[in-house]
Design a protein around this motif. Sequence first.
Motif, PDB file in Angstrom:
ATOM      1  N   LEU A  97      -3.548   7.269  -2.108  1.00 12.20           N
ATOM      2  CA  LEU A  97      -3.579   7.713  -3.383  1.00 12.20           C
ATOM      3  C   LEU A  97      -4.796   7.500  -4.116  1.00 12.20           C
ATOM      4  O   LEU A  97      -5.294   6.515  -4.002  1.00 12.20           O
ATOM      5  CB  LEU A  97      -2.441   6.776  -4.318  1.00 12.20           C
ATOM      6  N   PRO A  98      -5.025   8.484  -4.974  1.00  7.50           N
ATOM      7  CA  PRO A  98      -6.456   8.524  -5.852  1.00  7.50           C
ATOM      8  C   PRO A  98      -6.004   7.337  -7.003  1.00  7.50           C
ATOM      9  O   PRO A  98      -5.004   7.132  -7.227  1.00  7.50           O
ATOM     10  CB  PRO A  98      -6.292   9.795  -6.518  1.00  7.50           C
ATOM     11  N   ASP A  99      -7.168   6.855  -7.423  1.00  9.60           N
ATOM     12  CA  ASP A  99      -7.007   5.808  -8.550  1.00  9.60           C
ATOM     13  C   ASP A  99      -6.210   6.176  -9.573  1.00  9.60           C
ATOM     14  O   ASP A  99      -5.318   5.327 -10.145  1.00  9.60           O
ATOM     15  CB  ASP A  99      -8.459   5.594  -9.054  1.00  9.60           C
TER      16      ASP A  99
ATOM     17  N   LYS B 228       0.862  -1.307   0.024  1.00  7.75           N
ATOM     18  CA  LYS B 228       0.107   0.033  -0.064  1.00  7.75           C
ATOM     19  C   LYS B 228       0.928   1.243  -0.163  1.00  7.75           C
ATOM     20  O   LYS B 228       1.872   1.168   0.705  1.00  7.75           O
ATOM     21  CB  LYS B 228      -0.979  -0.153   1.252  1.00  7.75           C
ATOM     22  N   PHE B 229       0.418   2.219  -0.786  1.00  6.05           N
ATOM     23  CA  PHE B 229       1.318   3.503  -0.925  1.00  6.05           C
ATOM     24  C   PHE B 229       0.606   4.654  -0.049  1.00  6.05           C
ATOM     25  O   PHE B 229      -0.698   4.589  -0.142  1.00  6.05           O
ATOM     26  CB  PHE B 229       1.424   3.704  -2.428  1.00  6.05           C
ATOM     27  N   PHE B 230       1.303   5.479   0.248  1.00  7.91           N
ATOM     28  CA  PHE B 230       0.928   6.786   0.845  1.00  7.91           C
ATOM     29  C   PHE B 230       1.607   7.731  -0.024  1.00  7.91           C
ATOM     30  O   PHE B 230       2.600   7.739  -0.252  1.00  7.91           O
ATOM     31  CB  PHE B 230       1.195   6.876   2.241  1.00  7.91           C
ATOM     32  N   GLY B 231       0.935   8.858  -0.311  1.00  2.50           N
ATOM     33  CA  GLY B 231       1.387   9.933  -1.038  1.00  2.50           C
ATOM     34  C   GLY B 231       1.965  11.070   0.006  1.00  2.50           C
ATOM     35  O   GLY B 231       2.144  10.787   1.187  1.00  2.50           O
ATOM     36  N   ARG B 232       2.580  12.173  -0.474  1.00  2.21           N
ATOM     37  CA  ARG B 232       3.126  13.166   0.404  1.00  2.21           C
ATOM     38  C   ARG B 232       2.019  13.571   1.176  1.00  2.21           C
ATOM     39  O   ARG B 232       0.826  13.713   0.770  1.00  2.21           O
ATOM     40  CB  ARG B 232       3.747  14.399  -0.574  1.00  2.21           C
TER      41      ARG B 232
END
Length: 451
Positions: free
Chosen positions: A123-125, A114-118
Motif C-alpha cells: 500500500l502507498p502511504d 502488513k496489508f497488500f492491496g488488490r
Amino acid sequence: MSRLFGTDGVRGLANTDITARLALDLAEAGARVLADSPRSGRDRPFAVVGRDTRVSGEFLSSAVAAGIAAAGVDVLLVGELPTPGVAHVVQSSGADFGVVLSASHNPMPDNGIKFFGRGGTKLPDELEDRIAGLLGEDWERPTGDQVGRIGRFPAAADDYIEYLVERLNGGRESPLSGITVVADCAHGAASVVGPAALRQAGAEVIVVAAEPNGYNINDGVGSTHVDNLAAAVRANNADVGVAFDGDADRCLAVDSLGRVVDGDQIMGILALGLKETGELAHDTLVTTVMSNLGLRLAMEKAGIATVQTKVGDRYVLERMLADGYTLGGEQSGHILMLDNGTTGDGVQTALHLLDRMARTRRSLADLAAEIPRLPQVLINVEDVDKTQVGHRAVAAEVAAVEEELGRTGRVLLRASGTEPLIRVMVEAETQEIAQTQAERLSAVVRTELSL
C-alpha cells in the motif's frame, strides 16, 4: 505525531504493542478502505489472510479475520505461508486485499501486521494513513447476511509452489538437476514451501531449520545468522546454500566454501543473466543508497545502469513501478523481480539464482566474483544532533574525503530514524583506507554536532 505504519507495516512486541484489539481494529479499518461497500450474495468482497510461524500469529490472525468479517468482507485463511505467497494468492484469486501477520527477520516475541492491496501490491502511504485514521471511529456496521464469512484455502501452498516453478523453468524439465543446495528456512514460513519448490525444480535439497514450533523462528538461523548455513554447506559438500528469513521475503546465499553472497551480488548475478537474454527492462537495476559501490561499477562495466532509492524495499518498488523497471532490491536480500511477482520473494530469488548456475554451468563463487564488494566501514556516531547531518563543516569534510577517494570509493551519512545518532559509511579500495576515512568523518560529526 509519528505514523502508525512503518516502512513494512505495523510492527512491535506481540501482545504489548501488537495486541488482538489492535489487530481487530486495523483489520476492520483496512476492510473499510480497501474493499467495496459490504454487499450480500456472490459479489461480496473478500480478503486473504496468512501468517508466519510465530505462536502469536495464531491469536492475531484470528483477530484479523474477525475484524475483516465484522466489516462485511469474506475471509480466506491460507495459514502459514511466505509473505510473497500471500501476495500471490491475493493477485491470483482476485481478492480485494490481503493481510500478513509477520515480523519478518525480527525475533519471535515480535509480530507485525502488513496489508497488500488488490493485485498483491504494497500500500502507498496515503492508504495506510487512511486506515490508521479510521481506528476507533464509530460507524454503521453490517448485520445479518451482510457480515463476512471465514473460510480456508488449504491448497494455497501447493498453488504457490507450482507458480514459482512454472515461472522458473520455461518448459524445461528439472531445470535445477545436478545442483545440491542446503536450504536454511529459519524455522519460518518457508519451511514447507522452500524445500518443496527447490525439489520440484530438480535440485537435491538438504534442509536445515525447518521445524517450526512457534517459538524458534529466526533463532540463530536464517538470513540473519548465515554461519549455521555455511557450516552445513561445507559439511555436506553442497554446491550452494540459501537462507530465508522468517517470512521468506528475502534470501542470502553462500558458495560451496561457505562464503556469503549478499543481496547486492545476487542482484548483480541476476541482472547480468537478464541482460544477456534481453529481459532486463531498460537495462537498469534499482538499488538503495546502501548498495556496495562494487555492484554499481560491475553493472557499469556490463552496460547496465543503476538507479538508487532510499533504504527500504518499498522505495525500490515505487521507483520500479514508476519507471517500468523489473529488477531491484537491497543488500539484505530483498530482491524484486516484477516479471515474476509483486513483492520481494526469497524462494523465487533462490530458484532463479540456482537457475543461473545451472544455465551457465558455473559455480556460485565464479558468478559472484563478477560482482566484487569493496571494503565497507560503518560507524554509528551517537549523541549528536541528527537533524544537522548536512552541517556546513561536516559537508565540507565529506566533500574532501570524496575527492580523495574519487571513483574508487564512496561516502554516505544517514541520520537514524529512531535514535540520536548519525551513521557514517565509507567504501574504499582497501579496508585500511575505508577505516581511516570513516574515523576521520566520525570525528568531525562528533565535534560539530555533539548534543
